[in-house]
Design an enzyme around this catalytic site. Structure first.
Site, PDB file in Angstrom:
ATOM      1  N   GLY A 175       0.825  -1.191   0.000  1.00  0.00           N
ATOM      2  CA  GLY A 175       0.000   0.000   0.000  1.00  0.00           C
ATOM      3  C   GLY A 175       0.863   1.246   0.000  1.00  0.00           C
ATOM      4  O   GLY A 175       2.095   1.186   0.000  1.00  0.00           O
ATOM      5  N   GLY A 176       0.236   2.400   0.018  1.00  0.00           N
ATOM      6  CA  GLY A 176       0.974   3.655   0.075  1.00  0.00           C
ATOM      7  C   GLY A 176       1.443   4.116  -1.286  1.00  0.00           C
ATOM      8  O   GLY A 176       1.020   3.617  -2.331  1.00  0.00           O
ATOM      9  N   TRP A 194      11.712   6.509  -0.901  1.00  0.00           N
ATOM     10  CA  TRP A 194      13.107   6.189  -1.219  1.00  0.00           C
ATOM     11  C   TRP A 194      13.672   5.312  -0.114  1.00  0.00           C
ATOM     12  O   TRP A 194      13.330   5.476   1.063  1.00  0.00           O
ATOM     13  CB  TRP A 194      13.923   7.476  -1.307  1.00  0.00           C
ATOM     14  CG  TRP A 194      15.404   7.255  -1.408  1.00  0.00           C
ATOM     15  CD1 TRP A 194      16.123   6.990  -2.544  1.00  0.00           C
ATOM     16  CD2 TRP A 194      16.362   7.285  -0.337  1.00  0.00           C
ATOM     17  NE1 TRP A 194      17.462   6.843  -2.247  1.00  0.00           N
ATOM     18  CE2 TRP A 194      17.639   7.022  -0.892  1.00  0.00           C
ATOM     19  CE3 TRP A 194      16.266   7.497   1.041  1.00  0.00           C
ATOM     20  CZ2 TRP A 194      18.801   6.967  -0.132  1.00  0.00           C
ATOM     21  CZ3 TRP A 194      17.422   7.442   1.810  1.00  0.00           C
ATOM     22  CH2 TRP A 194      18.669   7.185   1.220  1.00  0.00           C
ATOM     23  N   HIS A 195      14.525   4.359  -0.494  1.00  0.00           N
ATOM     24  CA  HIS A 195      15.295   3.585   0.461  1.00  0.00           C
ATOM     25  C   HIS A 195      16.761   3.719   0.111  1.00  0.00           C
ATOM     26  O   HIS A 195      17.126   3.799  -1.074  1.00  0.00           O
ATOM     27  CB  HIS A 195      14.909   2.106   0.420  1.00  0.00           C
ATOM     28  CG  HIS A 195      13.491   1.830   0.771  1.00  0.00           C
ATOM     29  ND1 HIS A 195      12.897   2.308   1.917  1.00  0.00           N
ATOM     30  CD2 HIS A 195      12.532   1.119   0.129  1.00  0.00           C
ATOM     31  CE1 HIS A 195      11.645   1.900   1.969  1.00  0.00           C
ATOM     32  NE2 HIS A 195      11.394   1.183   0.896  1.00  0.00           N
ATOM     33  N   GLY A 198       4.534   1.052   4.970  1.00  0.00           N
ATOM     34  CA  GLY A 198       3.690   0.585   3.874  1.00  0.00           C
ATOM     35  C   GLY A 198       3.667  -0.931   3.904  1.00  0.00           C
ATOM     36  O   GLY A 198       4.729  -1.555   3.927  1.00  0.00           O
ATOM     37  N   GLY A 214       6.799  -3.238   5.221  1.00  0.00           N
ATOM     38  CA  GLY A 214       6.933  -2.813   6.611  1.00  0.00           C
ATOM     39  C   GLY A 214       7.297  -1.363   6.781  1.00  0.00           C
ATOM     40  O   GLY A 214       6.566  -0.484   6.336  1.00  0.00           O
ATOM     41  N   PHE A 215       8.480  -1.097   7.378  1.00  0.00           N
ATOM     42  CA  PHE A 215       8.816   0.274   7.755  1.00  0.00           C
ATOM     43  C   PHE A 215      10.216   0.642   7.283  1.00  0.00           C
ATOM     44  O   PHE A 215      11.060  -0.220   7.008  1.00  0.00           O
ATOM     45  CB  PHE A 215       8.723   0.444   9.273  1.00  0.00           C
ATOM     46  CG  PHE A 215       9.746  -0.351  10.049  1.00  0.00           C
ATOM     47  CD1 PHE A 215      11.030   0.148  10.278  1.00  0.00           C
ATOM     48  CD2 PHE A 215       9.436  -1.608  10.565  1.00  0.00           C
ATOM     49  CE1 PHE A 215      11.972  -0.583  10.986  1.00  0.00           C
ATOM     50  CE2 PHE A 215      10.372  -2.344  11.275  1.00  0.00           C
ATOM     51  CZ  PHE A 215      11.639  -1.837  11.486  1.00  0.00           C
ATOM     52  N   CYS A 273       5.708   9.881  -0.310  1.00  0.00           N
ATOM     53  CA  CYS A 273       4.409   9.383   0.178  1.00  0.00           C
ATOM     54  C   CYS A 273       3.246  10.198  -0.383  1.00  0.00           C
ATOM     55  O   CYS A 273       2.134  10.144   0.152  1.00  0.00           O
ATOM     56  CB  CYS A 273       4.371   9.361   1.707  1.00  0.00           C
ATOM     57  SG  CYS A 273       5.676   8.366   2.453  1.00  0.00           S
TER      58      CYS A 273
END
Length: 266
Positions: free
Chosen positions: A74-75, A79-80, A186, A197-198, A215
């Protein structure tokens, strides 16, 4: 619930490519659904990557055509990368699944983590994740010499912060004393088992967020533990604290099915 298992997949020079982690999530998800393993949290860092959830709009993606990985969570887009602790809790929940309760538990663990480092964070109604609250609107510095009453982000539906420089950049939200997200969440639930997850910003270069609409939120920005505390904070420091609070919150949660309101027959 059963004891939580943590798997540290890779950090720093051993950061895990997004596709590799996604493949591992699916493998662990299948094993958890089959009750072959206990609830498991994958913890890692990624090399720089943009990922887009199902609700991401085209006008929230990088303007320069930087590749984006579209995922089934979802969401919206985020960026990671280096300096960000990513966690993928793969947990079996009672059906019908209460997704909101799961998100709230993850938020609680991260709020407690930030508090242990001396940073007060909170939730913002209608916006998932963990936030550092800004000053009241009337106390914030004016943008471009204009009153906040004329903030184009609030008045112009076509305003694009990606085109308007550092004055509106998400990474500068702290200087503007605005609300800023320090941890994004998400998730996806398939067959009653959670995925994704987060992502907790520990000490990343938040300028990566300036190339997107993080987001999908145009009137707030991003934060990091190091930036808010004004000192160096490392993934190595934060990792055991996050594990401890996730264990405390998730293992002690009283998991319940989502309540379904039944409409009386006419």
């Amino acid at each position: 619930m059963s004891e939580l298992r943590f798997v540290r997949m890779g950090f720093g020079d051993e950061a895990v490519e997004y596709q590799e982690a996604w493949d591992e999530q699916r493998r662990v998800h299948a094993a958890r659904f089959a009750d072959e393993i206990p609830d498991t949290v994958l913890l890692l860092e990624h090399p720089p990557v943009y990922t887009a959830g199902r609700r991401t709009a085209d006008n929230e993606r990088p303007l320069d055509g930087t590749p984006v990985v579209d995922v089934d969570r979802g969401g919206k887009i985020t960026w990671h990368g280096p300096g960000q602790l990513v966690g993928y809790p793969i947990q079996k929940l009672p059906r019908p699944v209460d997704v909101v309760a799961h998100v709230r538990r993850l938020e609680e663990a991260l709020i407690r983590t930030c508090a242990e480092f001396g940073l007060e964070t909170t939730r913002v109604e209608g916006r998932s994740g963990v936030w550092v609250l800004g000053d009241p609107v009337e106390q914030r510095p004016a943008l471009g010499g204009l009153s906040l009453d004329f903030d184009p982000r609030l008045q112009d539906e076509d305003f694009d912060p990606r085109l308007n420089g550092p004055e509106y950049a998400p990474s500068n939200a702290g200087q503007r004393r605005e609300d800023r997200k320090i941890a994004a969440i998400g998730i996806r639930v398939a067959k009653g088992v959670t995925m994704h997850g987060f992502a907790l910003n520990v000490n990343p270069d938040n300028k990566w967020f300036d190339r997107i609409i993080p987001c999908g939120i145009r009137d707030a920005g991003v934060a990091s533990l190091a930036g808010e505390l004004g000192r160096d904070v490392t993934i190595e420091e934060v990792l055991p604290v996050v594990e401890r609070h996730l264990r405390d919150v998730l293992e002690n949660a009283e998991l319940r099915p989502r309540e379904i309101e039944r409409t009386p027959a006419a």
